[in-house]
Design a protein around this motif. Structure first.
Motif: not given
Length: 336
Positions: A224, A273-274, A276-277, A280, A310
Motif C-alpha cells: 500500500k 482478488k489481488k 481488485t484490491d 480499490l 472498485s
C-alpha cells in the motif's frame, strides 16, 4: 457447451501451441468449425477514457496478440479495444520453452514468456496492414539485454516509432519475467522514466499534432505504501492512465496444485482478488484524477462488475478467455 468441448482438445496440447493454433484459426474465415468465435452484437454505449472513445469497456489484454497479427480477428469477438504487445525495440525469442503452464482446477495460468516478440518495426507493419478502425493500445517493454540503467532508452525508442500508429501506449514495467524490470517502479528510476516519457510525448504531440495517451502497467505485488508513492508520481507527471495489474509472483493461492511450483507470473482466477484490491487502493488515492484500467482474473459478469465498482473505468481479459471462450466476451459487454 461447444467451446468447452473444443477446450478439452486444446488442453491436451502445450498451452503455447494451443494459443497459437486458436489465433491462427480465428484468422482463417473459411474454417467453419471456429465460427463460434464470431460474436456479433448490438450497438453498445460508448465510453470516453484518456480522451478516446471506446465502443465498450472490455478490452483484450496485452499478451494475447504480441505482434499485432490478429487484430481484426479479435475485433470480431466484440472487444471495445485491443492492446497488442508486449513489444520491444529489437526482436527477441523470450525464455526457453515450455514457458506457459495451466492450473486448471483454479483457472490459473503461470507464464514466464520473457517478452518474446518480433520487434516494434514488425508490429508497425501489422498495424498498418490492419483494417481495424477501433482503439489499439500498444504495450511496450525493454529488451532483455538492455541494462536496467539504460532501459528508459528502449521505451523512448518504442514510443517514437509507434506514436502515430497507436491509440494509446502502455508502459510495461511490471512483468516478473524480465530480470530487474520491476525496479523501474521504484524511486529515482521511476521518476526519471515518467519524466522522460512525458517529455517525449510532448515533443511528438507537437511534431504530429496528435496527442497519444500513455498508461503505466503496474505489479499486483506492490505494498500500500508503494502504491501511494506510485499514484502520487502518476498525478505529478500527468500520466493518462494506470493499468492494474500485471501477473503476480505470489503463488500461495495455488500451493500444492499441479504446476504451482513453476516459475513465472500467475494470472487468472488466483489473481482476481489481488488485482481488485490494488484497484480499490488506487481509486481512493487517485480520486478519478487518473483513470484505472482493471485486469486480472475476470472470468464472469460478476467479476467484471466488481472491477468497475472498485474503481476501474475500463477492463481487460486474457486468462478468462482461455478458460471460458468468446461467449464470455459477449456476456460481459452486454451486462456492464
Amino acid at each position: 457447451m461447444f467451446y468447452y468441448l473444443i477446450r478439452k482438445l486444446l488442453f491436451l496440447i502445450d498451452p503455447e501451441k494451443a494459443h497459437f493454433l486458436t489465433l491462427k484459426y480465428l484468422k482463417i474465415e473459411k474454417i467453419q468449425l471456429f465460427n463460434f468465435f464470431r460474436t456479433f452484437r448490438k450497438p453498445l454505449k460508448e465510453i470516453k477514457c484518456m480522451g478516446l472513445i471506446f465502443k465498450n469497456k472490455l478490452g483484450a489484454a496485452a499478451g494475447i496478440d504480441k505482434n499485432g497479427e490478429y487484430i481484426e480477428a479479435l475485433s470480431e469477438m466484440g472487444f471495445g479495444f485491443i492492446e497488442v504487445g508486449t513489444v520491444t525495440p529489437l526482436p527477441q525469442i523470450g525464455n526457453p520453452k515450455p514457458r506457459i503452464f495451466r492450473i486448471v482446477s483454479m483457472e490459473g495460468i503461470i507464464n514466464r514468456m520473457g517478452f518474446n516478440n518480433l520487434g516494434i518495426d514488425n508490429l508497425i507493419k501489422n498495424i498498418k496492414k490492419s483494417n481495424f478502425k477501433g482503439i489499439i493500445g500498444v504495450n511496450i517493454g525493454k529488451n532483455k539485454n538492455t541494462s536496467i540503467e539504460n532501459a528508459i532508452n528502449d521505451y523512448l525508442i518504442c514510443i517514437e516509432k509507434i506514436y502515430i500508429y497507436a491509440s494509446y501506449i502502455a508502459i510495461n514495467i511490471s512483468s516478473p519475467n524480465t530480470i530487474s524490470l520491476r525496479n523501474l517502479q521504484y524511486g529515482i528510476l521511476f521518476q526519471n522514466l515518467l519524466k522522460k516519457i512525458k517529455k517525449k510525448q510532448r515533443e511528438l504531440q507537437k511534431k504530429y499534432f496528435k496527442y497519444v495517451p500513455i498508461a503505466i502497467k503496474i505489479s499486483p505485488d506492490l505494498s500500500k505504501k508503494e502504491l501511494i508513492i506510485i499514484a502520487k508520481q502518476l498525478i505529478k507527471y500527468k500520466i493518462d492512465a494506470v493499468i492494474a495489474t500485471n501477473t503476480t509472483l505470489d503463488h500461495s493461492s495455488v500451493s500444492g496444485l499441479k504446476n504451482s511450483l513453476e516459475q513465472g507470473g500467475l494470472s487468472g482466477l488466483p489473481l482476481q482478488k489481488k488485482s481488485t484490491d490494488i484497484i480499490l487502493i488506487l481509486s481512493k488515492i487517485l480520486k478519478r484524477k487518473i483513470p484505472i484500467i482493471g485486469v486480472g482474473g475476470i472470468n464472469s459478469i460478476a467479476s467484471a462488475k466488481e472491477k468497475i465498482l472498485s474503481g476501474a473505468t475500463l477492463i481487460q481479459i486474457y486468462s478468462g478467455l482461455v478458460y471460458h471462450g468468446p461467449k464470455l466476451v459477449r456476456r460481459i459487454i452486454h451486462h456492464i
